[in-house]
Design a protein around this motif. Structure first.
Motif, PDB file in Angstrom:
ATOM      1  N   ASN A  80    -118.421  -9.812   2.118  1.00 13.77           N
ATOM      2  CA  ASN A  80    -119.799  -9.346   2.127  1.00 13.77           C
ATOM      3  C   ASN A  80    -119.974  -8.384   3.299  1.00 13.77           C
ATOM      4  O   ASN A  80    -119.053  -8.161   4.089  1.00 13.77           O
ATOM      5  CB  ASN A  80    -120.787 -10.521   2.165  1.00 13.77           C
ATOM      6  N   PHE A  81    -121.165  -7.840   3.454  1.00 11.24           N
ATOM      7  CA  PHE A  81    -121.401  -6.804   4.456  1.00 11.24           C
ATOM      8  C   PHE A  81    -121.080  -7.291   5.869  1.00 11.24           C
ATOM      9  O   PHE A  81    -120.421  -6.601   6.644  1.00 11.24           O
ATOM     10  CB  PHE A  81    -122.844  -6.299   4.362  1.00 11.24           C
ATOM     11  N   ASP A  82    -121.545  -8.486   6.245  1.00  9.72           N
ATOM     12  CA  ASP A  82    -121.289  -9.009   7.588  1.00  9.72           C
ATOM     13  C   ASP A  82    -119.805  -9.288   7.811  1.00  9.72           C
ATOM     14  O   ASP A  82    -119.270  -9.009   8.879  1.00  9.72           O
ATOM     15  CB  ASP A  82    -122.101 -10.287   7.833  1.00  9.72           C
ATOM     16  N   GLN A  83    -119.127  -9.832   6.803  1.00  2.99           N
ATOM     17  CA  GLN A  83    -117.693 -10.095   6.908  1.00  2.99           C
ATOM     18  C   GLN A  83    -116.909  -8.792   7.054  1.00  2.99           C
ATOM     19  O   GLN A  83    -115.915  -8.739   7.775  1.00  2.99           O
ATOM     20  CB  GLN A  83    -117.198 -10.871   5.691  1.00  2.99           C
ATOM     21  N   GLN A  84    -117.362  -7.730   6.388  1.00  3.13           N
ATOM     22  CA  GLN A  84    -116.689  -6.435   6.494  1.00  3.13           C
ATOM     23  C   GLN A  84    -116.706  -5.924   7.927  1.00  3.13           C
ATOM     24  O   GLN A  84    -115.689  -5.422   8.423  1.00  3.13           O
ATOM     25  CB  GLN A  84    -117.366  -5.401   5.595  1.00  3.13           C
ATOM     26  N   LYS A  85    -117.829  -6.056   8.611  1.00  6.93           N
ATOM     27  CA  LYS A  85    -117.930  -5.586   9.993  1.00  6.93           C
ATOM     28  C   LYS A  85    -116.955  -6.345  10.896  1.00  6.93           C
ATOM     29  O   LYS A  85    -116.259  -5.738  11.709  1.00  6.93           O
ATOM     30  CB  LYS A  85    -119.362  -5.729  10.508  1.00  6.93           C
ATOM     31  N   PHE A  87    -114.259  -8.018   9.920  1.00 11.21           N
ATOM     32  CA  PHE A  87    -112.896  -7.724   9.490  1.00 11.21           C
ATOM     33  C   PHE A  87    -112.445  -6.349   9.973  1.00 11.21           C
ATOM     34  O   PHE A  87    -111.323  -6.189  10.468  1.00 11.21           O
ATOM     35  CB  PHE A  87    -112.786  -7.839   7.972  1.00 11.21           C
ATOM     36  N   ASP A  88    -113.319  -5.349   9.856  1.00  7.80           N
ATOM     37  CA  ASP A  88    -112.975  -4.008  10.324  1.00  7.80           C
ATOM     38  C   ASP A  88    -112.684  -4.016  11.825  1.00  7.80           C
ATOM     39  O   ASP A  88    -111.759  -3.341  12.287  1.00  7.80           O
ATOM     40  CB  ASP A  88    -114.096  -3.022  10.013  1.00  7.80           C
ATOM     41  N   ALA A  89    -113.453  -4.772  12.588  1.00  8.17           N
ATOM     42  CA  ALA A  89    -113.213  -4.873  14.027  1.00  8.17           C
ATOM     43  C   ALA A  89    -111.854  -5.512  14.300  1.00  8.17           C
ATOM     44  O   ALA A  89    -111.129  -5.082  15.207  1.00  8.17           O
ATOM     45  CB  ALA A  89    -114.331  -5.676  14.690  1.00  8.17           C
ATOM     46  N   ARG A  90    -111.485  -6.525  13.514  1.00  4.98           N
ATOM     47  CA  ARG A  90    -110.174  -7.176  13.687  1.00  4.98           C
ATOM     48  C   ARG A  90    -109.036  -6.204  13.362  1.00  4.98           C
ATOM     49  O   ARG A  90    -108.032  -6.159  14.068  1.00  4.98           O
ATOM     50  CB  ARG A  90    -110.066  -8.426  12.811  1.00  4.98           C
ATOM     51  N   ILE A  91    -109.186  -5.442  12.294  1.00 10.96           N
ATOM     52  CA  ILE A  91    -108.151  -4.467  11.914  1.00 10.96           C
ATOM     53  C   ILE A  91    -108.044  -3.383  12.991  1.00 10.96           C
ATOM     54  O   ILE A  91    -106.946  -2.995  13.384  1.00 10.96           O
ATOM     55  CB  ILE A  91    -108.436  -3.860  10.525  1.00 10.96           C
ATOM     56  N   ASN A  92    -109.182  -2.912  13.478  1.00  9.45           N
ATOM     57  CA  ASN A  92    -109.153  -1.885  14.529  1.00  9.45           C
ATOM     58  C   ASN A  92    -108.503  -2.409  15.802  1.00  9.45           C
ATOM     59  O   ASN A  92    -107.772  -1.679  16.477  1.00  9.45           O
ATOM     60  CB  ASN A  92    -110.561  -1.363  14.805  1.00  9.45           C
ATOM     61  N   LYS A  93    -108.758  -3.665  16.147  1.00 10.01           N
ATOM     62  CA  LYS A  93    -108.133  -4.270  17.319  1.00 10.01           C
ATOM     63  C   LYS A  93    -106.618  -4.353  17.125  1.00 10.01           C
ATOM     64  O   LYS A  93    -105.844  -4.022  18.034  1.00 10.01           O
ATOM     65  CB  LYS A  93    -108.703  -5.656  17.565  1.00 10.01           C
ATOM     66  N   LEU A  94    -106.193  -4.766  15.936  1.00 16.18           N
ATOM     67  CA  LEU A  94    -104.762  -4.846  15.632  1.00 16.18           C
ATOM     68  C   LEU A  94    -104.117  -3.467  15.750  1.00 16.18           C
ATOM     69  O   LEU A  94    -103.051  -3.315  16.349  1.00 16.18           O
ATOM     70  CB  LEU A  94    -104.559  -5.418  14.226  1.00 16.18           C
ATOM     71  N   ARG A  95    -104.767  -2.464  15.196  1.00 17.10           N
ATOM     72  CA  ARG A  95    -104.233  -1.106  15.248  1.00 17.10           C
ATOM     73  C   ARG A  95    -104.155  -0.602  16.692  1.00 17.10           C
ATOM     74  O   ARG A  95    -103.202   0.071  17.076  1.00 17.10           O
ATOM     75  CB  ARG A  95    -105.102  -0.163  14.413  1.00 17.10           C
TER      76      ARG A  95
END
Length: 169
Positions: A80-85, A87-95
């Motif tokens: 959902n919208f909140d989970q996307q935010k 999740f995107d932060a987690r992916i950006n941190k990993l990158r």
């Protein structure tokens, strides 16, 4: 950076013929790890699709150096919208912090024009590296998502298809 990755599925004969018909493309053929008779053709060229039944993925972000001739993982998440935010932060941190050992590149994708269907595509040395990271880290799918009855995820793993010595006729 390309805007899309396109895949299609089929039997080995049809996908081999399709790959041979488009030598100008670096089409990669994979075999499903869990189902030896299931094949996938992946086009990472960014050009118009040559597949009759394509599955389009829009590229949201990418990091690393691709290694298409190794193990690849697809992890699909319905967010959902909140989970996307989150999740995107987690992916950006990993990158930002650097990719895990054995991972060459990571793509954050969504099904074409459906932002809630997120797909993480990783290129790896092998399945063991992926499995080690997945099981030892909460970076990928947070525990609160995994434990929720409303959370959907699916994983699929592929290895390069073995090239046959004989030609199909």
């Amino acid at each position: 950076m390309n805007e899309q990755i396109v895949i299609t599925f089929g039997n080995e004969k049809i996908l081999t013929e399709l790959k041979a018909a488009h030598p100008d493309r670096d089409l990669m053929m994979y075999q499903a790890l869990s189902q030896p008779g299931e094949f996938m053709l992946l086009d990472h060229s960014g050009k118009d699709s040559v597949f009759k039944a394509p599955v389009f993925y829009d590229i949201l972000s990418h990091s690393g150096e691709d290694k298409w001739d190794g193990f690849i993982s697809f992890s699909t998440l319905d967010l959902n919208f909140d989970q996307q935010k989150v999740f995107d932060a987690r992916i950006n941190k990993l990158r930002t912090n650097g990719l895990p050992d054995g991972m060459h590149s990571i793509y954050s994708l969504n099904y074409h024009k459906d932002i809630s269907q997120r797909i993480i595509l990783g290129t790896w040395d092998d399945y063991a590296d992926f499995e080690l990271w997945k099981n030892s880290s909460d970076e990928f799918i947070p525990k609160e998502y995994r434990d929720s009855p409303n959370f959907y995820s699916h994983e699929a793993y592929y290895t390069p298809a073995k090239t046959k010595k004989t030609q199909y006729t």
